[in-house]
Design a protein around this motif. Structure first.
Motif, PDB file in Angstrom:
ATOM      1  N   HIS A 111       9.109   4.862  17.521  1.00 24.22           N
ATOM      2  CA  HIS A 111       9.077   4.531  16.491  1.00 24.22           C
ATOM      3  C   HIS A 111      10.066   4.216  15.564  1.00 24.22           C
ATOM      4  N   GLY A 137       3.169   0.833   7.826  1.00 25.84           N
ATOM      5  CA  GLY A 137       1.623   1.703   7.681  1.00 25.84           C
ATOM      6  C   GLY A 137       1.230   2.471   7.644  1.00 25.84           C
ATOM      7  N   GLY A 138       1.669   3.493   8.798  1.00 25.70           N
ATOM      8  CA  GLY A 138       1.232   4.608   8.969  1.00 25.70           C
ATOM      9  C   GLY A 138       2.281   6.010   8.390  1.00 25.70           C
ATOM     10  N   GLY A 163       1.762   2.092   2.814  1.00 29.97           N
ATOM     11  CA  GLY A 163       1.588   0.310   3.910  1.00 29.97           C
ATOM     12  C   GLY A 163       0.001   0.951   4.071  1.00 29.97           C
ATOM     13  N   GLU A 164       0.066   1.874   3.801  1.00 28.77           N
ATOM     14  CA  GLU A 164      -1.630   2.060   4.143  1.00 28.77           C
ATOM     15  C   GLU A 164      -2.387   1.962   3.212  1.00 28.77           C
ATOM     16  N   ASP A 167      -2.827  -2.180   2.476  1.00 25.90           N
ATOM     17  CA  ASP A 167      -4.266  -2.154   3.238  1.00 25.90           C
ATOM     18  C   ASP A 167      -5.312  -2.499   2.785  1.00 25.90           C
ATOM     19  N   PRO A 178      -3.113  -8.269   6.987  1.00 26.07           N
ATOM     20  CA  PRO A 178      -2.510  -6.998   6.647  1.00 26.07           C
ATOM     21  C   PRO A 178      -2.583  -7.193   4.513  1.00 26.07           C
ATOM     22  N   GLY A 179      -3.075  -6.241   4.162  1.00 26.25           N
ATOM     23  CA  GLY A 179      -2.331  -6.147   2.398  1.00 26.25           C
ATOM     24  C   GLY A 179      -1.425  -6.257   1.455  1.00 26.25           C
ATOM     25  N   GLY A 180      -0.409  -5.363   1.762  1.00 26.96           N
ATOM     26  CA  GLY A 180       0.950  -5.331   1.669  1.00 26.96           C
ATOM     27  C   GLY A 180       1.745  -7.367   1.619  1.00 26.96           C
ATOM     28  N   ALA A 184       1.392  -9.040  -2.085  1.00 26.64           N
ATOM     29  CA  ALA A 184       2.550  -8.906  -2.650  1.00 26.64           C
ATOM     30  C   ALA A 184       2.811 -10.851  -3.522  1.00 26.64           C
ATOM     31  N   GLY A 268      11.046  -0.759   7.204  1.00 22.13           N
ATOM     32  CA  GLY A 268       9.790  -0.370   7.594  1.00 22.13           C
ATOM     33  C   GLY A 268       9.037  -0.823   6.931  1.00 22.13           C
ATOM     34  N   VAL A 270       7.137  -2.238   4.825  1.00 20.24           N
ATOM     35  CA  VAL A 270       6.473  -1.812   3.264  1.00 20.24           C
ATOM     36  C   VAL A 270       8.260  -2.407   2.342  1.00 20.24           C
ATOM     37  N   ALA A 272       9.742  -4.707   3.132  1.00 21.91           N
ATOM     38  CA  ALA A 272       9.666  -6.730   2.337  1.00 21.91           C
ATOM     39  C   ALA A 272       9.542  -7.244   1.223  1.00 21.91           C
ATOM     40  N   CYS A 299      11.928  -5.729   8.794  1.00 24.16           N
ATOM     41  CA  CYS A 299      11.280  -4.718   8.394  1.00 24.16           C
ATOM     42  C   CYS A 299      10.136  -4.214   9.206  1.00 24.16           C
ATOM     43  N   ASP A 301       7.755  -4.384  12.451  1.00 25.44           N
ATOM     44  CA  ASP A 301       7.623  -4.314  13.889  1.00 25.44           C
ATOM     45  C   ASP A 301       8.438  -5.510  14.766  1.00 25.44           C
TER      46      ASP A 301
HETATM   47  O1  KG4 Z   1       6.284  -1.068   9.927  1.00 21.92           O
HETATM   48  P1  KG4 Z   1       4.992  -1.790  10.013  1.00 21.92           P
HETATM   49  O2  KG4 Z   1       5.213  -3.414  10.726  1.00 21.92           O
HETATM   50  O3  KG4 Z   1       4.504  -1.293  11.225  1.00 21.92           O
HETATM   51  C1  KG4 Z   1       4.167  -0.272  10.932  1.00 21.92           C
HETATM   52  O4  KG4 Z   1       5.358   0.952  12.138  1.00 21.92           O
HETATM   53  O5  KG4 Z   1       3.027   0.690  10.325  1.00 21.92           O
HETATM   54  O6  KG4 Z   1       4.537  -2.040   8.446  1.00 21.92           O
HETATM   55  C2  KG4 Z   1       3.146  -2.463   8.737  1.00 21.92           C
HETATM   56  C3  KG4 Z   1       3.035  -2.609   6.989  1.00 21.92           C
HETATM   57  C4  KG4 Z   1       1.270  -2.350   6.653  1.00 21.92           C
HETATM   58  O7  KG4 Z   1       0.230  -1.782   6.131  1.00 21.92           O
HETATM   59  C5  KG4 Z   1       2.224  -3.739   5.582  1.00 21.92           C
HETATM   60  O8  KG4 Z   1       0.788  -4.405   4.894  1.00 21.92           O
HETATM   61  C6  KG4 Z   1       3.170  -3.967   4.920  1.00 21.92           C
HETATM   62  O9  KG4 Z   1       4.394  -2.680   6.248  1.00 21.92           O
HETATM   63  N1  KG4 Z   1       3.841  -4.546   4.840  1.00 21.92           N
HETATM   64  C7  KG4 Z   1       4.406  -4.770   3.587  1.00 21.92           C
HETATM   65  C8  KG4 Z   1       4.459  -6.778   2.892  1.00 21.92           C
HETATM   66  N2  KG4 Z   1       4.839  -6.528   4.717  1.00 21.92           N
HETATM   67  C9  KG4 Z   1       4.611  -6.026   5.302  1.00 21.92           C
HETATM   68  N3  KG4 Z   1       3.775  -3.775   2.538  1.00 21.92           N
HETATM   69  C10 KG4 Z   1       3.995  -4.526   0.924  1.00 21.92           C
HETATM   70  N4  KG4 Z   1       4.795  -5.909   0.827  1.00 21.92           N
HETATM   71  C11 KG4 Z   1       5.403  -6.728   1.807  1.00 21.92           C
HETATM   72  N5  KG4 Z   1       5.670  -7.685   1.409  1.00 21.92           N
END
Ligand code: KG4
Ligand code: ZN
Length: 341
Positions: A111, A137-138, A163-164, A167, A178-180, A184, A268, A270, A272, A299, A301
């Motif tokens: 992934h 996120g991870g 990312g965690e 969140d 999700p928190g990101g 933002a 990933g 974040v 974004a 950005c 998944d």
């Molecule tokens: O890459 P991803 O879609 O999934 C994993 O592989 O983990 O990342 C998900 C993470 C989540 O923690 C989400 O809160 C964060 O990316 N995220 C962001 C934004 N969009 C998604 N964090 C900060 N700002 C954003 N705009």
């Protein structure tokens, strides 16, 4: 060569068709965010069941969008790990079954390798070698990417992923999951300078990071307040984003210097984040380095990054599944990828 990409590692069913000559032909995504939001996080069993529900309709939809059919698909790439075991198994089972029935090669993709290579889907892709900042996120890692399949870990978070931290902080601020994206959005209304959170491990002299203390600092701040009104939430969200962006961009500069490289790639979820992008662009400009991202929609998944990674790995002659027996790897370090033949 047309590759069907399948992503089911967490809470998004992503399907795409990538043509090694023409590029991305079509992609479809079903997000489970609404289902999990009421629980404040991903519920693995619900995620698996939802992937089962959506995977075949999405494959049909993507074939139609790409104006192609299964007869024209030359290979299948699916996410083999890391991720939620049940969710990964849905993609792996469908991918291998289709490949067996169509008598075409299949390949299980890491992934994070998908995320790492996703900036190559942009209109102006970066050239190898580059330093990649993987912020999902991870995971939060700096990798030196010499070429497809050659990844050297430079440093990573010692506790929470960025990312965690987004969140968990959003939860503390009573924002949505999700928190990101929620942080933002409200941070745009924030007043700079009202709060300032610590920058953990900023001067540690290496490329490791730590984000759990940042979340604790937000918790302490929130517990001191009589009232968490909208403006205060926005001000905290802004200060939190500033702290994360500051740490990631300063460490990115160290990583580039260490590798004597002028290209940073962000991948990933974040990635974004607009504030992170702006901070990186501003600071990297000062050292004459360039920063590349995947298109914002890619950005988080998606199936496109898996189809692309599959295409690039198959081109390299990576051994693929012959008998279509399959397994998934919920935990899979990126430096344990199969080597090219
Ligand atoms: O890459 P991803 O879609 O999934 C994993 O592989 O983990 O990342 C998900 C993470 C989540 O923690 C989400 O809160 C964060 O990316 N995220 C962001 C934004 N969009 C998604 N964090 C900060 N700002 C954003 N705009
Ligand atoms: Zn991801």
């Amino acid at each position: 060569m047309q590759i069907l990409g399948i992503e089911t590692s967490c809470d998004e069913t992503g399907i795409a068709i990538y043509d090694s000559d023409k590029g991305l032909l079509a992609e479809s995504l079903h997000s489970q965010i609404e289902q999990h939001a009421i629980y404040g996080g991903v519920v693995p069993e619900l995620a698996s069941r939802d992937h089962i529900r959506y995977i075949l309709p999405l494959i049909r939809q993507t074939l139609t969008k790409a104006n192609t059919s299964l007869d024209h698909i030359d290979a299948i790439a699916y996410t083999k790990g890391p991720g939620l075991a049940g969710a990964l198994l849905v993609g792996a089972a469908v991918g291998e079954t289709l490949a067996m029935c169509l008598n075409i090669p299949s390949i299980g993709i890491h992934h994070l390798e998908g995320h790492l290579l996703s900036p190559l889907l942009a209109d102006e892709p970066p050239c190898f070698p580059f330093v990649a900042l993987l912020v999902s996120g991870g995971h939060t890692q700096f990798m030196y990417v010499k070429t497809v399949g050659n990844y050297q870990l430079l440093g990573e978070t010692l506790d929470d992923a960025a990312g965690e931290a987004f969140d968990k902080t959003a939860k503390l601020l009573q924002l949505d999951y999700p928190g990101g994206p929620a942080i933002a959005e409200i941070a745009r209304e924030g007043h700079p300078g009202r709060f300032c959170f610590p920058r953990p491990m900023l001067h540690s002299g290496d490329l490791n990071m730590s984000f759990s203390g940042l979340k604790t600092a937000v918790m302490t701040q929130v517990s001191r307040l009589d009232n968490l009104d909208r403006q205060t939430t926005a001000d905290i969200a802004l200060a939190f984003e500033e702290a994360v962006s500051d740490v990631l961009s300063q460490k990115a500069i160290v990583a580039l210097k260490q590798c004597e490289c002028k290209t940073l790639v962000i991948a990933g979820g974040v990635g974004a984040n607009t504030r992170l992008r702006q901070t990186l662009e501003k600071r990297l400009k000062k050292i004459n380095a360039a920063v590349f991202y995947p298109p914002v929609a890619l950005c988080t998944d998606n199936g496109a990054m898996i189809a692309l990674a599959g295409a690039l790995r198959l081109k390299q002659g990576i051994p693929h599944q012959q008998d279509h027996a399959f397994s998934v790897l919920p935990r899979w370090p990126l430096d344990q990828l199969p080597a090219a033949k």
